[in-house]
Write a protein that holds these residues in place. Sequence first.
Motif, mmCIF file in Angstrom:
data_model
loop_
_atom_site.group_PDB
_atom_site.id
_atom_site.type_symbol
_atom_site.label_atom_id
_atom_site.label_comp_id
_atom_site.label_asym_id
_atom_site.label_seq_id
_atom_site.Cartn_x
_atom_site.Cartn_y
_atom_site.Cartn_z
ATOM 1 N N LEU A 289 28.670 52.618 22.336
ATOM 2 C CA LEU A 289 28.556 52.046 20.980
ATOM 3 C C LEU A 289 27.420 52.700 20.208
ATOM 4 O O LEU A 289 27.570 53.089 19.039
ATOM 5 C CB LEU A 289 28.313 50.536 21.074
ATOM 6 C CG LEU A 289 29.532 49.641 21.297
ATOM 7 C CD1 LEU A 289 29.075 48.217 21.626
ATOM 8 C CD2 LEU A 289 30.421 49.628 20.067
ATOM 9 N N PHE A 290 26.281 52.814 20.858
ATOM 10 C CA PHE A 290 25.117 53.436 20.228
ATOM 11 C C PHE A 290 25.391 54.896 19.890
ATOM 12 O O PHE A 290 25.159 55.349 18.768
ATOM 13 C CB PHE A 290 23.904 53.306 21.158
ATOM 14 C CG PHE A 290 22.897 54.402 21.024
ATOM 15 C CD1 PHE A 290 21.996 54.405 19.965
ATOM 16 C CD2 PHE A 290 22.846 55.438 21.951
ATOM 17 C CE1 PHE A 290 21.070 55.424 19.835
ATOM 18 C CE2 PHE A 290 21.923 56.453 21.825
ATOM 19 C CZ PHE A 290 21.028 56.457 20.765
ATOM 20 N N ARG A 291 25.926 55.646 20.882
ATOM 21 C CA ARG A 291 26.049 57.094 20.703
ATOM 22 C C ARG A 291 27.091 57.462 19.658
ATOM 23 O O ARG A 291 26.867 58.343 18.814
ATOM 24 C CB ARG A 291 26.407 57.735 22.044
ATOM 25 C CG ARG A 291 26.468 59.248 22.054
ATOM 26 C CD ARG A 291 25.104 59.873 21.815
ATOM 27 N NE ARG A 291 24.852 60.099 20.389
ATOM 28 C CZ ARG A 291 23.678 60.395 19.893
ATOM 29 N NH1 ARG A 291 22.628 60.455 20.670
ATOM 30 N NH2 ARG A 291 23.532 60.586 18.596
ATOM 31 N N VAL B 36 32.352 50.712 12.423
ATOM 32 C CA VAL B 36 31.732 49.758 11.492
ATOM 33 C C VAL B 36 30.208 49.841 11.564
ATOM 34 O O VAL B 36 29.519 49.925 10.537
ATOM 35 C CB VAL B 36 32.209 48.322 11.795
ATOM 36 C CG1 VAL B 36 31.413 47.302 10.984
ATOM 37 C CG2 VAL B 36 33.696 48.185 11.499
ATOM 38 N N ILE B 37 29.681 49.810 12.794
ATOM 39 C CA ILE B 37 28.224 49.920 12.938
ATOM 40 C C ILE B 37 27.762 51.284 12.433
ATOM 41 O O ILE B 37 26.692 51.407 11.812
ATOM 42 C CB ILE B 37 27.824 49.711 14.414
ATOM 43 C CG1 ILE B 37 28.139 48.270 14.836
ATOM 44 C CG2 ILE B 37 26.344 50.004 14.631
ATOM 45 C CD1 ILE B 37 27.934 47.994 16.310
ATOM 46 N N SER C 67 24.994 52.264 9.623
ATOM 47 C CA SER C 67 23.928 53.214 9.962
ATOM 48 C C SER C 67 23.898 54.363 8.965
ATOM 49 O O SER C 67 22.822 54.856 8.591
ATOM 50 C CB SER C 67 24.149 53.761 11.380
ATOM 51 O OG SER C 67 24.097 52.741 12.333
ATOM 52 N N ILE C 68 25.108 54.789 8.537
ATOM 53 C CA ILE C 68 25.190 55.824 7.503
ATOM 54 C C ILE C 68 24.521 55.338 6.225
ATOM 55 O O ILE C 68 23.753 56.068 5.575
ATOM 56 C CB ILE C 68 26.664 56.201 7.232
ATOM 57 C CG1 ILE C 68 27.241 56.932 8.450
ATOM 58 C CG2 ILE C 68 26.796 57.045 5.975
ATOM 59 C CD1 ILE C 68 28.757 57.053 8.434
ATOM 60 N N ALA C 69 24.801 54.068 5.874
ATOM 61 C CA ALA C 69 24.184 53.495 4.669
ATOM 62 C C ALA C 69 22.663 53.481 4.812
ATOM 63 O O ALA C 69 21.936 53.769 3.845
ATOM 64 C CB ALA C 69 24.711 52.079 4.444
ATOM 65 N N VAL D 126 22.718 46.796 19.782
ATOM 66 C CA VAL D 126 24.053 46.770 20.378
ATOM 67 C C VAL D 126 24.034 46.314 21.840
ATOM 68 O O VAL D 126 25.052 45.860 22.354
ATOM 69 C CB VAL D 126 24.737 48.156 20.263
ATOM 70 C CG1 VAL D 126 24.914 48.552 18.820
ATOM 71 C CG2 VAL D 126 23.972 49.212 21.045
ATOM 72 N N ARG D 127 22.891 46.418 22.534
ATOM 73 C CA ARG D 127 22.856 46.049 23.958
ATOM 74 C C ARG D 127 22.924 44.543 24.157
ATOM 75 O O ARG D 127 23.250 44.086 25.253
ATOM 76 C CB ARG D 127 21.594 46.603 24.627
ATOM 77 C CG ARG D 127 20.302 46.036 24.103
ATOM 78 C CD ARG D 127 19.094 46.405 24.946
ATOM 79 N NE ARG D 127 19.167 45.807 26.265
ATOM 80 C CZ ARG D 127 18.835 44.548 26.522
ATOM 81 N NH1 ARG D 127 18.434 43.733 25.547
ATOM 82 N NH2 ARG D 127 18.920 44.072 27.747
#
Length: 849
Positions: A644-646, A713-714, A718-720, A768-769
């Motif tokens: 999810l993070f990567r 979505v996440i 993050s892009i924003a 996310v963890r």
Amino acid sequence: MQNSKRQPADSAGKKPTGADLEKADLDTVYTDLKSSAKGLSKTEAAARLQQYGRNAILEKEESALRKFLRFFWGPIPWMIEAAALLSALIGHWSDFVIISLLLLYNAVAGFWQERKASNALAALKAGMAPKAEVLRDGDFTTIDAADVVPGDIVRIKLGQVVPADVRFVGGDSISIDQAALTGESLPVSKKAGDLGYSGSIAKRGEMTAVVIGTGRNTFFGRTAKLVAGAGQGPSHSQKAVTQIGDFLIALCLLLALLLVGSELYRDIVVARDWHWSDVLDILRLVLVLLIASIPVAMPSVMTVTNALGALTLSRKKAIVSRLESIEELAGVDTLCSDKTGTLTKNQLTLHDPQLFQAKDTDTLILAAALASEAGSDDPIDKAIFAGLADKKILDSYKVGKFTPFDPVSKRTQAQVTDTGGKTLYFSKGAPQAIAALCKLSGDAAKKADGCVSDLASRGLRSLGVARSDDGQSWTFLGILSLEDPPRDDSRETITRARDHGLRVKMITGDDVAIGKEIAAQVGIGPNILTAGDVFTKDVDMDHLPNRIVDCVETADGFGRVFPEHKYAIVKALQGRGHQVAMTGDGVNDAPALKQADCGIAVSGATDAARAAAAIILTAPGLSTVVDAIDEARKIFERIINYVLFRVSMTLDIMVVVVFATVFFGFSPLTPIMIVLVALLDDVPIMTIAYDNTLVPAKPVHWQMRHLLLGSSVIGLFSIAQTLGVLLIGMEWLGNEHWQSWIELSKEQIQTVVFLQIVAGGHLLLFVVRARGFFFSRPWPASRLFAAIVGTQILTVLMCGFGWLVPAIPWAVIGLVWLYMIAWMFVLDLVKRALNHYLRESAYSNGTKP
């Protein structure tokens, strides 16, 4: 199981014509094998070893080089290799070296961890290599069982393994345990002329035998064929990594087209100043995008996480032979368990003695003990001696002549003298044999038959006991019943398994009556079926009709199971979408172990079972399996958190690079910065392998739609977050008031974006963890927390002092951190809303969240 013609096979695997050595008389066997009761000479044995090959099931070994090269093949390695090639083409040699080193690191780390696991398995096998006593040049000598050849005369004694398929030729009788091959829980008595199967274990007696088949040409030749054809192909985790790579490649290509198209439009249409040298500039931009799109450390993080998980599982008495099997185990929803030694103790005990002429239970058990062989390893004798209330009472009797059990009379007999000097005779054996010895008739005979039938219906073995004062006239004392009781923890373990969302099915070679009795005691349902009634001879085991699959899915277990049945059960369940774990210990379990999503060889398993299994248990019982599932689910959660993070961060970097290049005409990150992001983000995050996680209550799977949707979505938020920093930076460049306060250049804006992505990425991992708020328990493991804090300190120092990146003022670093902390709470709310949506979506679709 049906017998088949089985002749020695030559090195090419061909069978010479000849007699059916399993059924022919012994003279024919000797003639056909060109052997005799005197055995072979060493010279002849050496020649036959060359002709027939070693007495082993040869595994197809993949070379170390081929295993190593596999780590350079696949979507993510292809992306890294393309980036390295492009760096070389445009002369960015520093980027080429760094990217190549990352590619090599991924391969070496994965290869090393797999090699360690395979070496542990090889050491385990080497420590269990069987031996055999063979008659060579007139003398018995001990050799490796793998060097036994057809025609050899072998001596088999108590506790030894039958080294090959044999016909017994000398000695009174022998009792061998065939559970590893046929699934029968009780030993089988053999006499001269009878057949013995490779892998059986001598439990009582001693006999010589002639070898009639070795290696592939043995009882389990059909089983070996099933094993060779079994298997699932790529694991679920391998498929998941491929899908993630495909997703990122597709997105990268789309963004690359957008990037190249915008640059060509700007040079050809707007500036009207096109030169072929501009191709070099475009390639540099594509290189930046390509590097940004690669989750360079994903294979390494997943390998290291699995490897450390395998180390943890080894401490729980579970050796992992294939790392990807850990993730398979985490998703298991159906556990097919063998009975003997896994659910039961594999140790016979006395149960409810039935009295006839014996005055009490102690008298009956004492009589049976006197008719048993002291110090015997026979499980029945051991159970009887264990049932004595006072073992010292045996000292009052002196055993004279003892006649061991033989398959013809089906009983033992002992002549003993008591303390008064009186000679007595005792016998025990099959109830029918003892009843005939005592000449039972009328009501007594009916009572004995009814008792045996009742015990059989409850899955218990019965044993008749008799006494005589003269050795001629016998008194029927009673019937002992024997059972292999459940392990003390079996019922609790089955309950735990259900609480984990597992359906447990009993798969046993024993009779259905025994299976039902044990199933009732351990809490498995009563719907235990006879495998032969379900899988009829005309059924193709690879293409089962729906009625049989329905039956398999609803059954609580199967009795009288043969290898092809176990294999078919696993295939049927997998065909209905179940992720299946199968436990086993024998040759007969090997095809199902290999076919299962996660094959588990239990403690004491044969070589064939261990070779086919993905996980090997070194402690008895099913509780170890449930403990391993707990650990596997925690490992899977860590990997999901990392993915999810990567993926979110990769989307962030790719989109921001393209956006800035298209709209602002410059890349917000240099190639070296992107490589540094990969190193600073991913290398310390390998400590996620130690992270604290909650154990999921239900099986966990690679739900790629949910995973990619969640990451996207996440990633959008993050892009924003990153675009916000970039837009503020671009505004700063054009704002004289801000520039008069703190002057920033374009190069320094790149450093600001670099700081935000590195630090923001680690803060995103904290988000996310956790399934709840990011500050809720379980908190990050100390190693993970320390690695991230250390990386953040290093990143701040790099940005503050200008190490490898343009330096920026400390005040700007502080502002960026305040900005990221505020966004951390925003991203946490987004994550919780997304998790709620995915749960509701799963429930509405009738699937597990």
